[in-house]
Design a protein around this motif. Structure first.
Motif, PDB file in Angstrom:
ATOM      1  N   PHE A 106       4.143  -3.858   7.376  1.00  0.00           N
ATOM      2  CA  PHE A 106       2.728  -4.099   7.086  1.00  0.00           C
ATOM      3  C   PHE A 106       2.228  -3.320   5.865  1.00  0.00           C
ATOM      4  O   PHE A 106       1.742  -3.930   4.892  1.00  0.00           O
ATOM      5  N   PRO A 107       2.329  -1.989   5.824  1.00  0.00           N
ATOM      6  CA  PRO A 107       1.843  -1.276   4.632  1.00  0.00           C
ATOM      7  C   PRO A 107       2.642  -1.595   3.379  1.00  0.00           C
ATOM      8  O   PRO A 107       2.097  -1.630   2.276  1.00  0.00           O
ATOM      9  N   ILE A 113       1.366  -6.505  -2.588  1.00  0.00           N
ATOM     10  CA  ILE A 113       0.343  -7.452  -3.033  1.00  0.00           C
ATOM     11  C   ILE A 113      -0.573  -6.824  -4.069  1.00  0.00           C
ATOM     12  O   ILE A 113      -0.832  -7.401  -5.134  1.00  0.00           O
ATOM     13  N   LEU A 114      -1.076  -5.629  -3.771  1.00  0.00           N
ATOM     14  CA  LEU A 114      -2.161  -5.049  -4.567  1.00  0.00           C
ATOM     15  C   LEU A 114      -1.690  -4.158  -5.707  1.00  0.00           C
ATOM     16  O   LEU A 114      -2.463  -3.906  -6.639  1.00  0.00           O
ATOM     17  N   VAL A 115      -0.454  -3.678  -5.635  1.00  0.00           N
ATOM     18  CA  VAL A 115       0.023  -2.728  -6.653  1.00  0.00           C
ATOM     19  C   VAL A 115       1.174  -3.323  -7.461  1.00  0.00           C
ATOM     20  O   VAL A 115       1.077  -3.473  -8.685  1.00  0.00           O
ATOM     21  N   ASN A 116       2.253  -3.653  -6.793  1.00  0.00           N
ATOM     22  CA  ASN A 116       3.458  -4.057  -7.520  1.00  0.00           C
ATOM     23  C   ASN A 116       3.332  -5.427  -8.169  1.00  0.00           C
ATOM     24  O   ASN A 116       4.006  -5.719  -9.161  1.00  0.00           O
ATOM     25  N   LEU A 125      -4.849   2.251   7.887  1.00  0.00           N
ATOM     26  CA  LEU A 125      -4.956   3.443   7.046  1.00  0.00           C
ATOM     27  C   LEU A 125      -3.658   3.676   6.281  1.00  0.00           C
ATOM     28  O   LEU A 125      -3.680   4.033   5.092  1.00  0.00           O
ATOM     29  N   ASP A 126      -2.518   3.472   6.948  1.00  0.00           N
ATOM     30  CA  ASP A 126      -1.232   3.605   6.260  1.00  0.00           C
ATOM     31  C   ASP A 126      -1.139   2.628   5.088  1.00  0.00           C
ATOM     32  O   ASP A 126      -0.591   2.962   4.028  1.00  0.00           O
ATOM     33  N   ALA A 127      -1.676   1.429   5.272  1.00  0.00           N
ATOM     34  CA  ALA A 127      -1.661   0.451   4.184  1.00  0.00           C
ATOM     35  C   ALA A 127      -2.498   0.932   3.010  1.00  0.00           C
ATOM     36  O   ALA A 127      -2.080   0.829   1.854  1.00  0.00           O
ATOM     37  N   VAL A 128      -3.679   1.468   3.295  1.00  0.00           N
ATOM     38  CA  VAL A 128      -4.533   1.996   2.221  1.00  0.00           C
ATOM     39  C   VAL A 128      -3.831   3.139   1.500  1.00  0.00           C
ATOM     40  O   VAL A 128      -3.831   3.211   0.260  1.00  0.00           O
TER      41      VAL A 128
END
Length: 332
Positions: free
Chosen positions: A63-64, A70-73, A105-108
């Motif tokens: 999940f994280p 998605i948002l960074v790489n 939170l781990d995902a953030v």
């Protein structure tokens, strides 16, 4: 639209009430089969996470990892989280109306730690989520019956420290005023609780970093400034603290570079200028003093953590602003 097969698979898993190791392998194939993860696929993962099923341990890795991909790489430019994508992530977390879960939170944190730059709003969201979890007794940090609402545990101090470390990826080397405000709010809300001793250290060091960070010169990285060390209770602890580190860092750095460059006169002059600048900026300014007086006095009580912060400033700041003197007199 997300791949129909993925949505169908997620719906089936929700109906079953379980996500096993084989299911996680299948999810990886759905998501990474085309070597790209879309926002729609991310939304499908959040839907699965929000269902509060029984999950295999491997789910907490996938999940994280997928959200960060998605948002960074896969961002353009790579490594830079846009305001829009940060807002998407926060909206996904808040969609179920519950306090941010530990998995979310781990995902953030994965996003913040992997990003070269991210909106400060995302880090503030994480800090507030941890604070809300501490106060309410449920959510991002809560696991185990031994944890009590309104009490900061050692584990939660380390989560807060991790969030603050991650904030350096938001372009903020020093602790921002907004971050310091959140920490003050949490301190006020738990002031009568038997918090972990490490909380006093983190609170004092983080707020001092905000007050004493040098303008015009890059302060030490957060992992150095906020490193765990029992400096509040050690002999000579203040000299080993943040302000002392500022001076030692520059002193050692300048002498090291001077040796490398054979002590040229222009560089010697620049080194003297830098040292003077550091000394000037270690002084708490009128605006900073006014903010601190207002913030400490908000609940009408001078608490132990606030006394520790004031003692630190008294030892490290060459000149105490008159507005702080009444508080300093009480910080014994």
């Amino acid at each position: 639209m997300a791949k129909p097969d993925l949505n169908e698979f997620v719906t089936a898993r929700i109906a079953s009430g379980n996500v096993g190791d084989d299911d996680v392998v299948t999810l990886r194939r759905f998501i990474y089969g085309d070597m790209a993860v879309s926002l729609d696929e991310g939304a499908a993962l959040f839907r699965l996470n929000d269902a509060e099923l029984t999950y295999a341990d491997t789910w907490y890795e996938l999940f994280p990892e997928a959200v960060a991909d998605i948002l960074v790489n896969q961002a353009r430019p790579e490594g830079y989280v846009s305001d829009e994508n940060a807002a998407w992530l926060i909206a996904q977390i808040e969609a179920d109306g519950h306090v941010c879960s530990r998995t979310e939170l781990d995902a953030v944190l994965h996003v913040l730690e992997k990003a070269r730059e991210a909106p400060e709003s995302l880090e503030q969201f994480a800090l507030k989520a941890v604070s809300a979890s501490v106060i309410s007794g449920k959510g991002a940090t809560r696991a185990g019956n031994e944890l009590k609402p309104g009490v900061i545990s050692d584990g939660e101090v380390e989560i807060l420290r991790r969030v603050l470390y991650a904030g350096s990826g938001c372009g903020g080397v020093a602790i921002s005023k907004a971050e310091a405000e959140i920490l003050f709010d949490l301190n006020d809300a738990t002031i009568e609780a038997e918090n972990a001793p490490a909380w006093s250290e983190l609170f004092s060091k983080a707020v001092a970093n905000h007050l004493m960070a040098m303008s015009g010169f890059t302060p030490p990285s957060r992992d150095v400034a906020l490193a765990r060390e029992d400096w509040l209770n050690q002999p000579g602890g203040y000299e080993r603290g943040l302000g002392g580190f500022f001076r030692k860092m520059i002193s050692g750095g300048v002498s090291g570079i001077r040796d490398s460059y054979a002590v040229s006169d222009p560089f010697t002059a620049r080194g003297a200028s830098m040292e003077a600048e550091i000394a000037a900026n270690e002084t708490v300014s009128e605006d900073e003093a006014s903010w601190l007086v207002e913030r400490i006095g908000r609940d009408g009580v001078l608490h132990e953590n606030e006394k520790a912060l004031l003692r630190f400033i008294r030892e490290e700041s060459p000149n105490i602003h008159p507005a702080l003197q009444p508080l300093m007199d009480k910080a014994v």
